[in-house]
Write an enzyme that holds these catalytic residues in place. Structure first.
Site, PDB file in Angstrom:
ATOM      1  N   PHE A   1       0.887  -1.292  -0.038  1.00 30.93           N
ATOM      2  CA  PHE A   1      -0.142   0.007   0.069  1.00 30.93           C
ATOM      3  C   PHE A   1       0.735   1.401   0.069  1.00 30.93           C
ATOM      4  CE2 PHE A   1       0.824   0.073   4.282  1.00 30.93           C
ATOM      5  CZ  PHE A   1       0.628   1.521   4.789  1.00 30.93           C
ATOM      6  N   LYS A   2       2.056   1.078   0.417  1.00 30.09           N
ATOM      7  CA  LYS A   2       2.839   2.332   0.563  1.00 30.09           C
ATOM      8  C   LYS A   2       3.290   2.901  -0.861  1.00 30.09           C
ATOM      9  CE  LYS A   2       3.526   1.858   4.647  1.00 30.09           C
ATOM     10  NZ  LYS A   2       4.557   1.547   5.458  1.00 30.09           N
ATOM     11  N   ASP A   3       3.025   2.313  -2.089  1.00 30.23           N
ATOM     12  CA  ASP A   3       3.205   2.684  -3.229  1.00 30.23           C
ATOM     13  C   ASP A   3       2.074   3.522  -3.627  1.00 30.23           C
ATOM     14  OD1 ASP A   3       5.159   0.697  -4.161  1.00 30.23           O
ATOM     15  OD2 ASP A   3       3.881  -0.538  -4.526  1.00 30.23           O
TER      16      ASP A   3
ATOM     17  N   THR B   1       7.681   0.372   3.203  1.00 32.75           N
ATOM     18  CA  THR B   1       8.054   1.966   2.983  1.00 32.75           C
ATOM     19  C   THR B   1       9.387   1.961   2.271  1.00 32.75           C
ATOM     20  OG1 THR B   1       6.777   2.782   4.757  1.00 32.75           O
ATOM     21  CG2 THR B   1       8.498   4.207   3.825  1.00 32.75           C
TER      22      THR B   1
END
Length: 462
Positions: free
Chosen positions: A111-113, A144
């Site tokens: 999800f950090k993308d 991250t």
């Protein structure tokens, strides 16, 4: 739009200067001077927007013309044009009461993308516009680092150094970071845990002279741009359910260790998105659960779990929530953080505790329960959860009433955590990009968990 510190000891700054500042120069965190309020008409008008279109509208509120709209649109389109799903963050129905918001369709399957593709492109834009040097310094509990590196690798005018806790991330997470051989990337494997890495980062940023001398910029969720980017998928998911006639009581269950992901949901709710419940899911490192239930925020014993990206005791975004919990009074927040630095704990009681409990439900998922949730979901619905998502689903089960729908945030592809999945005798086929990592050489430097050891590496690299 001006940005101010949670501790109130710096002059307001604009969006770009706020992005460059990262951690506020007084040691606090930057927040918008005011949170835009959205009308029902605006929410209805946005309901049919694509993900990039929605991101453009939300970013525009907080950037307020500082980046011309056409240039901002180009940044957004570049950031989300390489995701594997056209919807960017698709919502999958598991059963009548549970949906999964898949946030892992970016380049590094995490999800950090979603925030870091945008922030990487934003840093590139700023570097060119201002002809300035960008030296990024960040810490990671796993995802991250890879996302940040992917966002800026090879970009002219940008160098990045990422700290990760040696031996305390999954093998795939380690490989995604350390198999990158670009000249502008440095990986430091730090002796200690993620909290040690995060402390070093915050203390180096708090040394304003050092920060300015080496042009240090933040990639962690202390950077306000990260939070703003993550608000988008709460709106997008809500709108998908609303179009299906399920917008009456929508909860979000969020696996979180650093409080950034769920704080983005809190921001979305304050903007006017009619979220019913925000469910905070942690693992056995459950400092945030204890705060919501008992009003005590105090780091405890570090525990290694099947969900290592949440193996965090000190949540860097917690101060932003304290700012709003205390009526946006920077003086109170500054005093609280001074007390925390001295005593190692924050305690709230009375109305403040009641408000925290109204803002969030919280549940800490034990290791074995996490595995049981993965197993049960796979057997019942043929849907494979990664261990972090499993924590969110377990918490969702506890707090979803019969007349409610909960969206559990899926923060990573399960192939990134096959060590845990294999314990259940579940076999999965990793995506080709992940399979290819095993044959690549690694590039990393192991260092002691001290400010001095890390600073020495930075001086050589930058």
């Amino acid at each position: 739009m001006d940005y101010i510190s949670t501790r109130g000891k710096i002059a307001p700054v604009g969006f770009i200067d706020g992005v460059l500042m990262g951690l506020a120069d007084d040691g606090g965190l930057l927040v918008p001077k005011h949170i835009p309020q959205l009308s029902e008409a605006t929410l209805r008008a946005w309901q049919n927007l694509s993900y990039p279109e929605l991101a453009l509208e939300l970013f525009s509120l907080y950037i307020d013309g500082e980046i011309p709209r056409e240039e901002l649109k180009q940044l957004v389109d570049e950031s989300y044009g390489n995701f594997r799903d056209d919807e960017v963050t698709p919502v999958r129905r598991v059963n009548n009461g549970l949906h999964i918001l898949e946030l892992f369709h970016g380049p590094t399957f995490a999800f950090k993308d979603i925030a870091l593709q945008f922030l990487g492109n934003l840093y590139g834009y700023i570097s060119k516009k201002r002809n300035s040097t960008i030296h990024i310094l960040g810490a990671t509990s796993g995802d991250t680092g890879a996302s940040a590196i992917e966002g800026v690798r090879g970009k002219e005018g940008i160098r990045i150094c990422i700290l990760h806790p040696h031996g305390k991330v999954s093998k795939v997470q380690e490989l995604q970071m350390t198999t990158v051989d670009d000249a502008n990337v440095l990986n430091l494997a730090v002796d200690g845990n993620f909290d040690d890495c995060q402390r070093i980062i915050k203390e180096l940023f708090a040394d304003v002279a050092f920060k300015q001398r080496y042009h240090l910029r933040a990639i962690n969720s202390i950077n306000i741009a990260r939070i703003l980017a993550q608000t988008v998928y709460y709106f997008y998911a809500y709108f998908q359910l609303a179009k299906q006639g399920q917008g009456e009581k929508v909860n979000f269950s969020v696996p979180t260790g650093n409080f950034g992901d769920i704080f983005a949901g809190y921001m979305a709710k304050r903007m006017g998105l009619p979220i019913n419940k925000l469910i905070l899911a942690t693992n056995e490192n459950n400092i945030l659960e204890r705060f919501i239930k008992e009003g005590v925020y105090q780091p405890g014993e570090f525990r290694g779990t099947h969900s290592p990206s949440m193996d965090i005791q000190v949540a860097s975004n917690f101060e932003r929530y304290l700012y709003y919990l205390n009526g946006e009074d920077a003086g109170i927040v500054s005093a609280i953080m001074d007390d925390f630095k001295r005593d190692g704990r924050v305690v709230i009681t009375g109305d403040a505790l009641k408000q925290a409990q109204a803002d969030f439900a919280a549940y800490g998922v034990r290791n074995e329960e996490c595995l049981r949730e993965i197993d049960a979901c796979f057997k019942a619905y043929s849907y494979l959860l990664d261990p972090h998502t499993a924590c969110g689903v377990a918490a969702a089960h506890r707090f979803t009433a019969d007349d409610e729908v909960t969206v559990a945030l899926s923060t990573a592809h399960p192939a990134k955590f096959d060590e845990a999945i294999r314990l259940l005798d579940i076999k999965q086929t990793a995506p080709a990009q992940i399979q290819a990592l095993a044959d690549k050489p690694q590039f990393q430097t192991r260092v002691a968990g001290t400010n001095e050891a890390v600073a020495d590496q930075l001086v050589r690299f930058f």
